[in-house]
Scaffold this motif. Sequence first.
Motif, PDB file in Angstrom:
ATOM      1  N   GLU A 121       0.826  -1.211   0.000  1.00 16.26           N
ATOM      2  CA  GLU A 121       0.000   0.000   0.000  1.00 16.26           C
ATOM      3  C   GLU A 121       0.856   1.255   0.000  1.00 16.26           C
ATOM      4  O   GLU A 121       0.526   2.244  -0.646  1.00 16.26           O
ATOM      5  CB  GLU A 121      -0.910   0.018   1.221  1.00 16.26           C
ATOM      6  CG  GLU A 121      -1.977  -1.027   1.216  1.00 16.26           C
ATOM      7  CD  GLU A 121      -2.835  -0.956   2.460  1.00 16.26           C
ATOM      8  OE1 GLU A 121      -2.820   0.075   3.149  1.00 16.26           O
ATOM      9  OE2 GLU A 121      -3.529  -1.943   2.739  1.00 16.26           O
ATOM     10  N   SER A 122       1.958   1.231   0.734  1.00 16.94           N
ATOM     11  CA  SER A 122       2.782   2.430   0.866  1.00 16.94           C
ATOM     12  C   SER A 122       3.513   2.784  -0.427  1.00 16.94           C
ATOM     13  O   SER A 122       3.931   3.925  -0.598  1.00 16.94           O
ATOM     14  CB  SER A 122       3.788   2.252   1.992  1.00 16.94           C
ATOM     15  OG  SER A 122       4.636   1.159   1.718  1.00 16.94           O
ATOM     16  N   GLN A 123       3.678   1.831  -1.346  1.00 15.60           N
ATOM     17  CA  GLN A 123       4.316   2.121  -2.616  1.00 15.60           C
ATOM     18  C   GLN A 123       3.397   2.879  -3.560  1.00 15.60           C
ATOM     19  O   GLN A 123       3.859   3.542  -4.470  1.00 15.60           O
ATOM     20  CB  GLN A 123       4.770   0.827  -3.291  1.00 15.60           C
ATOM     21  CG  GLN A 123       5.929   0.156  -2.602  1.00 15.60           C
ATOM     22  CD  GLN A 123       6.260  -1.172  -3.250  1.00 15.60           C
ATOM     23  OE1 GLN A 123       5.363  -1.929  -3.607  1.00 15.60           O
ATOM     24  NE2 GLN A 123       7.540  -1.450  -3.391  1.00 15.60           N
ATOM     25  N   VAL A 124       2.094   2.790  -3.338  1.00 13.66           N
ATOM     26  CA  VAL A 124       1.125   3.371  -4.259  1.00 13.66           C
ATOM     27  C   VAL A 124       0.458   4.607  -3.679  1.00 13.66           C
ATOM     28  O   VAL A 124       0.231   5.583  -4.380  1.00 13.66           O
ATOM     29  CB  VAL A 124       0.055   2.323  -4.633  1.00 13.66           C
ATOM     30  CG1 VAL A 124      -0.968   2.907  -5.569  1.00 13.66           C
ATOM     31  CG2 VAL A 124       0.707   1.108  -5.250  1.00 13.66           C
ATOM     32  N   SER A 125       0.155   4.595  -2.397  1.00 14.57           N
ATOM     33  CA  SER A 125      -0.609   5.688  -1.809  1.00 14.57           C
ATOM     34  C   SER A 125      -0.212   5.872  -0.354  1.00 14.57           C
ATOM     35  O   SER A 125       0.531   5.084   0.209  1.00 14.57           O
ATOM     36  CB  SER A 125      -2.099   5.379  -1.911  1.00 14.57           C
ATOM     37  OG  SER A 125      -2.844   6.418  -1.348  1.00 14.57           O
ATOM     38  N   ASP A 126      -0.760   6.932   0.231  1.00 12.47           N
ATOM     39  CA  ASP A 126      -0.522   7.232   1.632  1.00 12.47           C
ATOM     40  C   ASP A 126      -1.859   7.618   2.255  1.00 12.47           C
ATOM     41  O   ASP A 126      -2.631   8.368   1.648  1.00 12.47           O
ATOM     42  CB  ASP A 126       0.474   8.384   1.760  1.00 12.47           C
ATOM     43  CG  ASP A 126       0.938   8.603   3.179  1.00 12.47           C
ATOM     44  OD1 ASP A 126       0.580   7.789   4.048  1.00 12.47           O
ATOM     45  OD2 ASP A 126       1.659   9.572   3.422  1.00 12.47           O
ATOM     46  N   VAL A 127      -2.154   7.138   3.441  1.00 13.25           N
ATOM     47  CA  VAL A 127      -3.448   7.425   4.060  1.00 13.25           C
ATOM     48  C   VAL A 127      -3.617   8.907   4.370  1.00 13.25           C
ATOM     49  O   VAL A 127      -4.734   9.400   4.474  1.00 13.25           O
ATOM     50  CB  VAL A 127      -3.663   6.597   5.349  1.00 13.25           C
ATOM     51  CG1 VAL A 127      -3.797   5.134   5.023  1.00 13.25           C
ATOM     52  CG2 VAL A 127      -2.555   6.833   6.342  1.00 13.25           C
ATOM     53  N   TYR A 128      -2.532   9.642   4.500  1.00 19.92           N
ATOM     54  CA  TYR A 128      -2.637  11.066   4.797  1.00 19.92           C
ATOM     55  C   TYR A 128      -3.011  11.895   3.579  1.00 19.92           C
ATOM     56  O   TYR A 128      -3.335  13.059   3.704  1.00 19.92           O
ATOM     57  CB  TYR A 128      -1.330  11.574   5.412  1.00 19.92           C
ATOM     58  CG  TYR A 128      -1.103  10.967   6.770  1.00 19.92           C
ATOM     59  CD1 TYR A 128      -1.874  11.360   7.852  1.00 19.92           C
ATOM     60  CD2 TYR A 128      -0.167   9.974   6.957  1.00 19.92           C
ATOM     61  CE1 TYR A 128      -1.696  10.789   9.098  1.00 19.92           C
ATOM     62  CE2 TYR A 128       0.013   9.396   8.197  1.00 19.92           C
ATOM     63  CZ  TYR A 128      -0.746   9.814   9.267  1.00 19.92           C
ATOM     64  OH  TYR A 128      -0.565   9.240  10.489  1.00 19.92           O
ATOM     65  N   TRP A 129      -2.976  11.304   2.387  1.00 22.97           N
ATOM     66  CA  TRP A 129      -3.441  11.991   1.180  1.00 22.97           C
ATOM     67  C   TRP A 129      -4.945  11.891   1.054  1.00 22.97           C
ATOM     68  O   TRP A 129      -5.548  12.623   0.287  1.00 22.97           O
ATOM     69  CB  TRP A 129      -2.815  11.390  -0.056  1.00 22.97           C
ATOM     70  CG  TRP A 129      -1.336  11.541  -0.151  1.00 22.97           C
ATOM     71  CD1 TRP A 129      -0.541  12.359   0.597  1.00 22.97           C
ATOM     72  CD2 TRP A 129      -0.473  10.859  -1.043  1.00 22.97           C
ATOM     73  NE1 TRP A 129       0.765  12.226   0.225  1.00 22.97           N
ATOM     74  CE2 TRP A 129       0.841  11.305  -0.780  1.00 22.97           C
ATOM     75  CE3 TRP A 129      -0.668   9.907  -2.026  1.00 22.97           C
ATOM     76  CZ2 TRP A 129       1.931  10.841  -1.491  1.00 22.97           C
ATOM     77  CZ3 TRP A 129       0.434   9.451  -2.724  1.00 22.97           C
ATOM     78  CH2 TRP A 129       1.711   9.915  -2.455  1.00 22.97           C
ATOM     79  N   MET A 130      -5.547  10.978   1.774  1.00 22.34           N
ATOM     80  CA  MET A 130      -6.986  10.754   1.657  1.00 22.34           C
ATOM     81  C   MET A 130      -7.768  11.819   2.420  1.00 22.34           C
ATOM     82  O   MET A 130      -7.209  12.581   3.204  1.00 22.34           O
ATOM     83  CB  MET A 130      -7.327   9.360   2.152  1.00 22.34           C
ATOM     84  CG  MET A 130      -6.731   8.278   1.301  1.00 22.34           C
ATOM     85  SD  MET A 130      -7.344   6.677   1.768  1.00 22.34           S
ATOM     86  CE  MET A 130      -6.475   5.655   0.607  1.00 22.34           C
TER      87      MET A 130
END
Length: 108
Positions: free
Chosen positions: A54-63
Amino acid sequence: MSRSRRKTLIFGHAICRSERKDKQLWHRRWRAGERTLLASASPEALSAHLPLSESQVSDVYWMGKDGRSYWPIARQVAMAKRIARHQGRSPQERAALKKRLLRKWMGK
């Protein structure tokens, strides 16, 4: 569903109501990355293939939502009473505003 109530009093910290669009975008990125890795991999390397994290594609703080917290009914009532006291002009208007706020917060 007009009488449905929230069973768990956990709310997200955000302006948005849902992270649906963010999750759709994340899954699109993840699937596209997987497709490109699988298309470029040799047949021998496919057996040793590890999926993207998950961390290679997105970050929860961008949501849209930034965490969740518990908001008990007692604090909701106190907040509704405080808002109604400041915004309502008459006792009837204050009671109606308090009731409306509690229904809004407890509804799904």
